[in-house]
Design an enzyme around this catalytic site. Structure first.
Site, short mmCIF file in Angstrom:
data_model
loop_
_atom_site.label_atom_id
_atom_site.label_comp_id
_atom_site.label_asym_id
_atom_site.label_seq_id
_atom_site.Cartn_x
_atom_site.Cartn_y
_atom_site.Cartn_z
NE ARG A 1 -1.81 1.97 3.39
CZ ARG A 1 -1.65 1.94 4.72
NH1 ARG A 1 -2.28 1.03 5.43
NH2 ARG A 1 -0.87 2.81 5.33
CG HIS B 1 -6.59 2.45 6.22
ND1 HIS B 1 -6.91 1.19 5.76
CD2 HIS B 1 -7.69 2.92 6.87
CE1 HIS B 1 -8.16 0.90 6.13
NE2 HIS B 1 -8.65 1.94 6.79
CE1 TYR C 1 0.97 3.07 8.74
CE2 TYR C 1 -0.33 4.75 9.89
CZ TYR C 1 -0.13 3.92 8.80
OH TYR C 1 -1.02 3.95 7.77
#
Lengths: 363, 321
Positions: free
Chosen positions: A258, A262, A271
């Site tokens: 990805r 998200h 993160y």
């Protein structure tokens, strides 16, 4: 007594077209020129549409959505293997798959724009809408597959998508298990994009691969280079052949990434390391397929420019349809609670209309 | 009642090849209460599916079948285990039609034995009909006897939306009743006036109907009260019209439920009386129910459920107000 091996298991990994552009001739599924060009067009459309959606969202013209940039091979490769008889059961990061199915882009924009009309696909059969509850679509897919078997539709199967995070849900286990017990004609595609929002693989599972989870259900599991569109096509084609032969489900783990967030409400810099993202950006599935087309003399800068212009026009037109909005009665939600609303709901509808002034709304 | 439901399943499977039955032990074993007796032998394992032990999997796959045009009748072996399947009920059964503006829908029946009185293990005694009824887009029905069980099951299977069919297991083999030769169809959403009266309305459903009728005959024997009894049958949608008509006539009402007192179906009945018949009331609407505690294990459970005496006292209190 010495321990013996109860059973030996292997988890194959499939790559057909390497990052450097080397094609494994033995594994090459032998797609025709038309098929290759269709695939490249679909992947490019998915990428361009995704980028446009990001801009629409940032400009406040559309709601939060889950971008799929970088995952076009995993979404589109399998769809090339599907016939109209097959069912598509998506999760929520398969823009390319839905477009290849024939779902118009404006319907997808409507969905992310907050309109139920985005789940209505006139003329597109055997396609479930985007599933928001993670993994809940997996038992649905098993049930749809059972219905195909029940009706003796041997030429049809189900392709069901989900993400790496979904494999931790109980419904993943239950859906896989039911499908395996029933030998239901279904292909489970796990898009392992390495991140479930902020949760990486090592916090999601103790398994080395997601594909190996299939072994526990007694069905084949295969890990596929998810940025290799030819491998994704081949793995799906083989799995559909198995399904059509009555051999039951297959699970495909598509190893992809990805590269975006998200959803548009997420900030991945919190993160994860951008260096990791850069590595995966260099494995862009579009570049890989384009190199193959170039090598075969099917592509060039002019054709690329023409395609991008054509796609831009197509997206512009779809955005216009989307932004023209929906004209429907404001009380339409009362129409679709039950097949017929009944006395109580009709009374509530009347109260709703009275308190809201009635009439129709235009987005 | 077991035979009434079983008859409807036989008739509907015979009538419509899209109807299938699925659940744990429903096939070869014919169900732990024998509700699915004879189906496996008659229709085979493809139409009477012994599933793996997984409630969410049972309902989740049934949703898929229904989306693909079949008419599954899925069994939860006991309602106490059905909560593992709630995700699909709330997430999909209740809203697929709304989500797709009618393009897709989930016509399935979710059967489950519920309620106390059979001296079973923990999780086998609860009445949580209000929990299901709270979900928009879901119908919840509860039969009270063999005849209406058959007619309601037939209606549930033919209904174009998801119907939660709750079977009061205390009534499974409680009494016999003749059912007509020809299949009967009952309107979901209609209550049944079991007996007419003019001074008090008692509203109940499921296994509480028998206890209520006992209490009513005791009260009628001791004093010449004229009592109307309504069997709700359909929790959602609820037959407000029949409730309102009765309470406007009698001016007094008691609602009897096996479920805990608060936030339940009785509360909803009372709210509707408030909406439709408040000015006709001669007394506050009474409520006879279980207590808001976790159902005790079966050695103590009989003492916890509303009994005939509780219902009788409730009726007297409302009559004497």
């Amino acid at each position: 007594m010495p321990l013996k091996n109860a059973h030996k298991f292997t988890v194959p990994h499939l790559q057909v077209l390497s990052e450097k552009g080397t094609l494994d001739k033995k594994l090459d599924p032998g797609l025709s020129e038309t098929q290759l060009l269709r695939l490249y067009r679909a992947m490019t459309l998915a990428r361009e549409a995704d980028q446009r959606m990001l801009r629409l969202q940032r400009q406040g013209r559309m709601g939060t959505f889950s971008p799929s940039t970088g995952q076009e091979a995993a979404a589109c490769g399998p769809m090339l293997a599907l016939s109209e008889r097959d069912w598509l059961v998506p999760a929520f990061r398969e823009l390319g798959a839905m477009l290849m199915r024939g779902v118009p882009l404006h319907r997808i924009l409507l969905f992310w724009g907050g309109w139920e009309e985005g789940n209505v696909f006139p003329g597109v059969e055997r396609t479930l809408p985007i599933a928001v509850i993670v993994a809940s679509q997996i038992p649905h897919a098993a049930g749809v597959a059972y219905s195909l078997k029940y009706r003796g539709e041997k030429d049809a199967a189900v392709v069901c998508y989900f993400g790496d995070g979904a494999t931790s849900e109980g419904d993943f286990h239950e859906g896989m298990n039911f499908a395996a017990v029933w030998k239901a004609p279904v292909v489970f595609i796990c898009q392992n994009n390495h991140w479930a929002i902020s949760t990486p693989q090592e916090k999601q599972t103790g398994s080395k691969t997601f594909a190996q989870k299939a072994i526990a259900y007694g069905i084949p599991g295969i890990q596929v280079d998810g940025n290799d569109p030819l491998a994704m096509y081949k793995a799906t084609r083989d799995a559909l052949d198995r399904a059509n032969n009555g051999e039951g489900p297959t699970m495909i783990e598509a190893l992809t990434y990805r590269v975006s967030m998200h959803t548009t409400a997420d900030d991945p810099s919190k993160y994860r390391d951008t260096a990791e993202v850069e590595v995966w950006k260099s494995r862009d599935p579009l570049i890989r397929l384009r190199n193959l087309l170039n090598e075969r003399g099917l592509w060039g800068e002019e054709k690329e420019a023409a395609l991008l212009a054509e796609i831009k026009g197509e997206i512009d037109a779809e955005v216009r349809i989307y932004e023209h909005g929906i004209e429907a009665r404001s009380d339409i939600a009362f129409d679709h609670v039950f097949a017929s609303p009944g006395v109580e709901l009709e009374e509530q509808r009347a109260a709703f209309l009275e308190s809201r002034g009635g009439g129709s709304t235009n987005a | 009642m077991v035979q009434g439901i079983n008859l409807a399943l036989h008739e509907e499977m015979q009538r419509d090849p899209k109807v299938l039955v699925m659940g744990q032990d429903v096939g070869v074993n014919e169900g732990v209460f024998r509700v699915t007796a004879g189906l496996h032998a008659k229709f085979g394992e493809t139409r009477v599916i012994d599933t793996p032990l997984a409630e969410s999997g049972i309902l989740g796959t049934a949703v898929g079948m229904a989306l693909a045009g079949l008419r599954p009748v899925a069994e939860m072996q006991f309602s106490g285990f059905s909560y593992l399947a709630l995700g699909h009920l709330e997430g999909h059964c209740s809203r697929y039609r709304a989500r797709t503006h009618g393009a897709l829908s989930v016509p399935l029946v979710l059967r489950m034995p519920y309620g106390g009185g059979v001296r079973a293990l923990e999780h086998h005694s609860e009445s949580r009909e209000a929990m299901f009824a709270h979900l928009p887009g879901i119908k919840v029905v509860i039969p009270s006897g063999p005849r209406n069980a058959r007619a309601l099951m037939t209606a549930a299977i033919q209904d174009p939306d998801t119907v939660v069919f709750m079977e009061p297991k205390h009534s499974y083999r409680a009494f016999r009743e003749d059912v007509p030769e020809e299949p009967e169809l009952m309107d979901i959403g209609k209550a049944h006036v079991v007996q007419e009266g003019s001074e008090l309305t008692v509203i109940t459903w499921g296994a509480m109907l028998r206890k209520t009728l006992e209490a009513v005959s005791e009260v009628q024997a001791k004093r010449e009260a004229s009592v109307e009894v309504i069997d709700l049958l359909s929790i959602s949608p609820m037959d407000t019209k029949t409730i309102a008509k009765s309470v406007r006539k009698t001016g007094r009402c008691v609602v009897v439920q096996e479920a805990p007192r608060s936030f339940g179906t009785a509360s909803e009945v009372i709210a509707r009386i408030n909406d439709t018949a408040l000015m006709y009331l001669e007394a506050p609407v009474g409520r006879v129910a279980s207590f808001d505690i976790v159902t005790p294990y079966f050695a103590r459970e009989q003492n916890y459920f509303p009994g005939v005496e509780d219902i009788r006292r409730g009726m007297i209190k409302t009559l004497d107000y």
